[in-house]
Write an enzyme that holds these catalytic residues in place. Structure first.
Site, PDB file in Angstrom:
ATOM      1  N   ASP A  67       4.750 -15.490  -7.845  1.00  0.00           N
ATOM      2  CA  ASP A  67       4.042 -15.700  -9.119  1.00  0.00           C
ATOM      3  C   ASP A  67       4.979 -15.972 -10.298  1.00  0.00           C
ATOM      4  O   ASP A  67       4.542 -16.487 -11.322  1.00  0.00           O
ATOM      5  CB  ASP A  67       3.191 -14.471  -9.458  1.00  0.00           C
ATOM      6  CG  ASP A  67       2.014 -14.298  -8.514  1.00  0.00           C
ATOM      7  OD1 ASP A  67       1.844 -15.141  -7.609  1.00  0.00           O
ATOM      8  OD2 ASP A  67       1.263 -13.317  -8.666  1.00  0.00           O
ATOM      9  N   LYS A 113       0.821  -1.214   0.000  1.00  0.00           N
ATOM     10  CA  LYS A 113       0.000   0.000   0.000  1.00  0.00           C
ATOM     11  C   LYS A 113       0.854   1.263   0.000  1.00  0.00           C
ATOM     12  O   LYS A 113       0.329   2.363   0.111  1.00  0.00           O
ATOM     13  CB  LYS A 113      -0.890   0.010   1.247  1.00  0.00           C
ATOM     14  CG  LYS A 113      -1.965  -1.050   1.224  1.00  0.00           C
ATOM     15  CD  LYS A 113      -2.853  -0.930   2.430  1.00  0.00           C
ATOM     16  CE  LYS A 113      -3.869  -2.063   2.417  1.00  0.00           C
ATOM     17  NZ  LYS A 113      -4.522  -2.240   3.695  1.00  0.00           N
ATOM     18  N   ARG A 170       3.026 -18.270   0.751  1.00  0.00           N
ATOM     19  CA  ARG A 170       3.966 -17.157   0.875  1.00  0.00           C
ATOM     20  C   ARG A 170       4.782 -17.206   2.160  1.00  0.00           C
ATOM     21  O   ARG A 170       5.777 -16.495   2.297  1.00  0.00           O
ATOM     22  CB  ARG A 170       3.190 -15.834   0.832  1.00  0.00           C
ATOM     23  CG  ARG A 170       2.611 -15.488  -0.507  1.00  0.00           C
ATOM     24  CD  ARG A 170       2.916 -14.070  -0.912  1.00  0.00           C
ATOM     25  NE  ARG A 170       2.630 -13.103   0.089  1.00  0.00           N
ATOM     26  CZ  ARG A 170       1.659 -12.193   0.015  1.00  0.00           C
ATOM     27  NH1 ARG A 170       0.861 -12.177  -1.037  1.00  0.00           N
ATOM     28  NH2 ARG A 170       1.486 -11.319   0.956  1.00  0.00           N
ATOM     29  N   ASP A 186       6.831  -6.648  -9.819  1.00  0.00           N
ATOM     30  CA  ASP A 186       6.486  -5.704 -10.863  1.00  0.00           C
ATOM     31  C   ASP A 186       6.150  -4.298 -10.318  1.00  0.00           C
ATOM     32  O   ASP A 186       6.668  -3.288 -10.804  1.00  0.00           O
ATOM     33  CB  ASP A 186       5.253  -6.335 -11.534  1.00  0.00           C
ATOM     34  CG  ASP A 186       4.811  -5.594 -12.736  1.00  0.00           C
ATOM     35  OD1 ASP A 186       5.671  -5.335 -13.577  1.00  0.00           O
ATOM     36  OD2 ASP A 186       3.619  -5.263 -12.817  1.00  0.00           O
ATOM     37  N   THR A 225       8.868 -12.568  -6.431  1.00  0.00           N
ATOM     38  CA  THR A 225       7.433 -12.833  -6.430  1.00  0.00           C
ATOM     39  C   THR A 225       7.209 -14.328  -6.544  1.00  0.00           C
ATOM     40  O   THR A 225       7.878 -14.999  -7.341  1.00  0.00           O
ATOM     41  CB  THR A 225       6.640 -12.123  -7.555  1.00  0.00           C
ATOM     42  OG1 THR A 225       5.354 -12.732  -7.667  1.00  0.00           O
ATOM     43  CG2 THR A 225       7.311 -12.207  -8.910  1.00  0.00           C
TER      44      THR A 225
HETATM   45  O1  F6P Z   1       1.744 -11.165  -6.162  1.00  0.00           O
HETATM   46  C1  F6P Z   1       1.916 -12.154  -5.236  1.00  0.00           C
HETATM   47  C2  F6P Z   1       0.597 -12.587  -4.636  1.00  0.00           C
HETATM   48  O2  F6P Z   1       0.889 -13.626  -3.764  1.00  0.00           O
HETATM   49  C3  F6P Z   1      -0.470 -12.959  -5.658  1.00  0.00           C
HETATM   50  O3  F6P Z   1      -0.312 -14.248  -6.167  1.00  0.00           O
HETATM   51  C4  F6P Z   1      -1.725 -12.776  -4.851  1.00  0.00           C
HETATM   52  O4  F6P Z   1      -2.834 -12.522  -5.660  1.00  0.00           O
HETATM   53  C5  F6P Z   1      -1.402 -11.591  -4.019  1.00  0.00           C
HETATM   54  O5  F6P Z   1      -0.008 -11.566  -3.865  1.00  0.00           O
HETATM   55  C6  F6P Z   1      -2.106 -11.589  -2.699  1.00  0.00           C
HETATM   56  O6  F6P Z   1      -1.815 -10.409  -2.048  1.00  0.00           O
HETATM   57  P1  F6P Z   1      -2.313 -10.053  -0.571  1.00  0.00           P
HETATM   58  O7  F6P Z   1      -1.459 -10.798   0.382  1.00  0.00           O
HETATM   59  O8  F6P Z   1      -2.090  -8.598  -0.465  1.00  0.00           O
HETATM   60  O9  F6P Z   1      -3.733 -10.447  -0.474  1.00  0.00           O
END
Ligand code: F6P
Length: 368
Positions: free
Chosen positions: A144, A79, A292, A120, A142
């Site tokens: 992703d 953010k 994550r 990105d 990332t």
């Molecule tokens: O970009 C990495 C990621 O893990 C995406 O795959 C997923 O949509 C997003 O972050 C989720 O973000 P947050 O933790 O802010 O919900």
């Protein structure tokens, strides 16, 4: 970009969603930096700390023992974009530009360069700040794995490992109960986690954002497996997958985020639809942030360390405006500007896709 005689003080931050390996990069940057006599300032919570002036000195003791730790000792945020800074005025969120504050803090701290670790979004912000005079070296992260400029981002391997382990577990219970199991994995616009995780975990169907699926192809695949006496099916669906002509499944929108969309919920829809249309008992699991969190794989620790040490090397040589990248299995660098040109999406010609097809994986289309 301002060249300096010799760099003496660098800042480091981790931006966007966290992932395993961030601490290994911080360590990989900090240890050689301190050895070269540089001072290291850790900016807290990504670009948010750069705007608000929140930072700590990083010493050798701070990076000891963090190689295997998930998360980031510096905190992160999606953010804190200085160019897209939300402020609440009269109960309404207004987007403002705080890049001047970011530059002022960078100068006030006496930084000669900033190491920006992120995806990105982080690289886009870095480009904007470089245009305002900051010296930046990028490190791509990332889960992703959707940055075209690098063969791999760290964090992806760890996420794929979590998906694989989850699928191994789901397979045994699916087999006992003769069920269809749908597993939702992350991947907003790129389906690498679903593809690689699905391939490693032996998914029967993989649904990814790049290839909108046809419901009939999905039903047919699970019914055919059932008719062949196979007692269960595993469907691996990326959160950004959608049916042909359908929409992304959005859980929440938050204008304060750099990317306002929070995805989630596609597995439930897919599971309910399969059960209704085939009569086969179906369950779903959303892996979410388990992908994550936690300790990085050995592969990610190595890649992160190589990325971190290469990034500080670039900074010391004053090769600013570059992002470290994996090319032909070697760490090289590309311009940050070129790194944000294209998203890396799954293509029909990718080896993982071809191999998955060859072992009978259905991608939700009769033509694929
Ligand atoms: O970009 C990495 C990621 O893990 C995406 O795959 C997923 O949509 C997003 O972050 C989720 O973000 P947050 O933790 O802010 O919900």
């Amino acid at each position: 970009m301002a060249k300096v005689k010799k760099i003496k003080r660098i800042g480091i931050l981790t931006g966007g969603g966290d992932c395993p390996g961030l601490n290994a990069v911080i360590r990989g940057v900090t240890k050689p930096a301190l050895d070269h006599g540089l001072k290291v300032l850790g900016i807290l919570d990504g670009f948010e700390g750069l705007v608000t002036g929140s930072a700590i000195e990083v010493y050798d003791k701070d990076v000891s023992g963090i190689l295997s730790q998930g998360g980031t000792i510096l905190g992160s945020s999606n953010k804190g974009d200085p160019f897209h800074w939300p402020v609440e005025i009269d109960g309404q969120i207004r987007i403002t530009d705080k890049s001047k504050e970011a530059i002022a803090n960078y100068n006030m701290w006496g930084l000669d360069a900033l190491i920006a670790i992120g995806g990105d979004g982080t690289m886009h912000i870095s480009k904007g700040l470089m245009e305002l005079g900051m010296n930046i070296v990028g490190v791509p992260k990332t889960i992703d794995n959707d940055l075209e400029a690098t063969e791999l981002t760290f964090g992806h391997d760890s996420a794929v490992y979590v998906v694989t382990e989850a699928m191994d577990r789901l397979r045994t219970t699916a087999s006992s109960h003769h069920r269809v199991m749908v597993i939702e994995v992350m991947g907003r616009y790129a389906g690498w986690i679903a593809l690689n995780g699905g391939l490693a975990g032996g998914a029967d169907i993989i649904l990814i954002p790049e290839m909108p699926f046809e419901w009939d192809a999905v039903y047919e695949k699970v019914k055919r497996r059932s008719m062949l006496g196979k007692k269960y099916s595993i469907v691996c669906v990326a959160e950004g997958a959608k049916p042909k002509g359908g929409e992304l499944i959005i859980k929440k929108t938050d204008v304060k985020r750099t990317d306002p969309i929070q995805l989630g919920g596609v597995a439930e829809i897919v599971a309910k639809s399969i059960e209704k249309s085939t009569g086969l008992e179906t369950r779903y699991t959303v892996l979410g942030h388990l992908q994550r969190g936690g300790t990085p794989t050995a592969f990610d620790r190595i890649l992160s360390t190589k990325f971190g040490t290469s990034a500080i090397d670039l900074a010391i040589k004053q090769k600013f405006g570059r992002m470290v990248a994996l090319k032909c299995n070697e760490v090289r660098s590309v311009t940050i500007e070129s790194a944000i040109q294209n998203q890396k999406l799954v293509k029909l010609t990718d080896q993982a896709f071809i191999s998955a097809k060859a072992v009978g994986v259905c991608f939700g289309s009769k033509n694929l």
